[in-house]
Scaffold this motif. Structure first.
Motif, short mmCIF file in Angstrom:
data_model
loop_
_atom_site.label_atom_id
_atom_site.label_comp_id
_atom_site.label_asym_id
_atom_site.label_seq_id
_atom_site.Cartn_x
_atom_site.Cartn_y
_atom_site.Cartn_z
N THR A 20 41.79 66.16 -34.74
CA THR A 20 42.89 66.81 -34.89
C THR A 20 42.32 68.26 -35.13
N GLN A 21 41.52 68.58 -36.40
CA GLN A 21 41.10 69.96 -36.47
C GLN A 21 40.43 70.54 -35.18
N ILE A 22 39.46 69.95 -34.64
CA ILE A 22 38.81 70.43 -33.43
C ILE A 22 39.91 70.83 -32.40
N ALA A 23 40.73 69.78 -32.10
CA ALA A 23 41.78 70.21 -31.14
C ALA A 23 42.61 71.53 -31.43
N ALA A 24 43.03 71.64 -33.00
CA ALA A 24 43.73 72.93 -33.41
C ALA A 24 42.72 73.95 -32.95
N TYR A 25 41.58 73.85 -33.24
CA TYR A 25 40.79 74.97 -33.18
C TYR A 25 40.73 75.16 -31.83
N LEU A 26 40.39 74.25 -30.89
CA LEU A 26 40.18 74.49 -29.47
C LEU A 26 41.43 74.85 -28.47
N GLY A 27 42.44 74.12 -29.02
CA GLY A 27 43.73 74.11 -28.21
C GLY A 27 43.72 73.27 -27.09
N ASP A 28 42.76 72.43 -27.16
CA ASP A 28 42.55 71.31 -26.01
C ASP A 28 42.08 69.90 -26.62
N ARG A 29 43.15 68.93 -26.56
CA ARG A 29 43.07 67.76 -27.07
C ARG A 29 41.87 66.97 -26.56
N ALA A 30 42.00 66.90 -25.35
CA ALA A 30 40.81 66.15 -24.52
C ALA A 30 39.32 66.37 -24.81
N GLU A 31 39.20 67.64 -24.69
CA GLU A 31 37.92 68.61 -25.08
C GLU A 31 37.66 68.30 -26.44
N ALA A 32 38.59 68.33 -27.55
CA ALA A 32 38.14 68.15 -28.93
C ALA A 32 37.82 66.48 -29.15
N GLU A 33 38.21 65.68 -28.34
CA GLU A 33 38.02 64.21 -28.45
C GLU A 33 36.61 64.11 -28.07
N ASP A 34 36.21 64.67 -26.97
CA ASP A 34 34.81 64.57 -26.56
C ASP A 34 33.93 65.17 -27.55
N ILE A 35 34.15 66.40 -28.00
CA ILE A 35 33.35 67.15 -28.90
C ILE A 35 33.17 66.23 -30.39
N THR A 36 34.31 65.47 -30.83
CA THR A 36 34.07 64.80 -32.09
C THR A 36 33.53 63.47 -31.77
N GLN A 37 33.67 62.90 -30.61
CA GLN A 37 33.00 61.67 -30.36
C GLN A 37 31.49 62.10 -30.26
N GLU A 38 31.03 63.29 -29.57
CA GLU A 38 29.45 63.57 -29.64
C GLU A 38 29.09 63.79 -31.14
N ALA A 39 30.08 64.45 -31.96
CA ALA A 39 29.40 64.53 -33.34
C ALA A 39 29.19 63.43 -34.14
N PHE A 40 30.14 62.24 -33.71
CA PHE A 40 29.83 61.09 -34.47
C PHE A 40 28.78 60.23 -33.90
N CYS A 41 28.46 60.42 -32.56
CA CYS A 41 27.36 59.94 -31.89
C CYS A 41 25.95 60.40 -32.53
N ARG A 42 25.93 61.66 -32.99
CA ARG A 42 24.91 62.34 -33.62
C ARG A 42 24.85 62.00 -35.17
N ALA A 43 25.90 61.75 -35.75
CA ALA A 43 26.05 61.14 -37.05
C ALA A 43 25.24 59.79 -36.94
#
Length: 171
Positions: A20-43
């Motif tokens: 939700t934070q990344i979606a608010a930052y980018l303005g694109d929910r789908a893109e935010a989900e991809d980025i959040t998923q990548e961050a969790f994969c790195r974690a």
């Protein structure tokens, strides 16, 4: 508890909030989900280290924001490059040029080649004759006949038998 089970709980508890934070930052929910998923994969790849941090959520959030900024920069660079590559619209063709092309198209192929090579290609009679494999007199005949037909098509004032700069002249 296994590392896999511990990470699953961590993921379930924090994915929506970070997304939700990344979606608010980018303005694109789908893109935010991809980025959040990548961050969790790195974690997950570094979970043995990340799980020992005082605030693993902050680590994932920081990675997600950095990925968002990187993706935003790449998109911005891609748009700038695309804008630079965009060709200017071609101006509409000159009506006189269209008339000339149409008149040339009505000529027999040998005459058309002779006119184009002589006027536009700046080749001499002898060079055209060598290229076409005919005597120079034949090329002169082709040019003479072509000029006569072009004069009928374009008007006699537009054709000059001595002007080598082009078949059309402005008056």
């Amino acid at each position: 508890m296994t590392a896999e089970h511990e990470f699953d709980e961590f993921y379930t508890a924090n994915f929506a909030a970070i997304g939700t934070q990344i979606a608010a930052y980018l303005g694109d929910r789908a893109e935010a989900e991809d980025i959040t998923q990548e961050a969790f994969c790195r974690a997950w790849r570094r979970w043995s280290r990340v799980s020992g941090y005082g605030d693993p959520v902050a680590w994932v959030r920081t990675v997600a924001y950095r990925l968002a900024v990187s993706r935003w920069r790449r998109i911005r660079v891609a748009f700038a490059h695309r804008r630079q590559q965009r060709a200017e619209p071609a101006p509409p063709p000159d009506p006189e040029w269209l008339d000339l092309v149409a008149a040339l198209a009505a000529l027999p192929p040998q005459q058309r080649r002779a006119v184009v090579l002589f006027y536009l290609g700046d080749l001499g009679i002898d060079e055209i004759a060598d290229r076409e494999g005919v005597p120079a007199g034949t090329v002169k005949s082709w040019l003479h006949r072509a000029r006569g037909r072009l004069a009928v098509e374009l008007g006699p004032d537009e054709i000059s038998s001595t002007d080598r700069t082009g078949a059309l002249r402005e008056h």
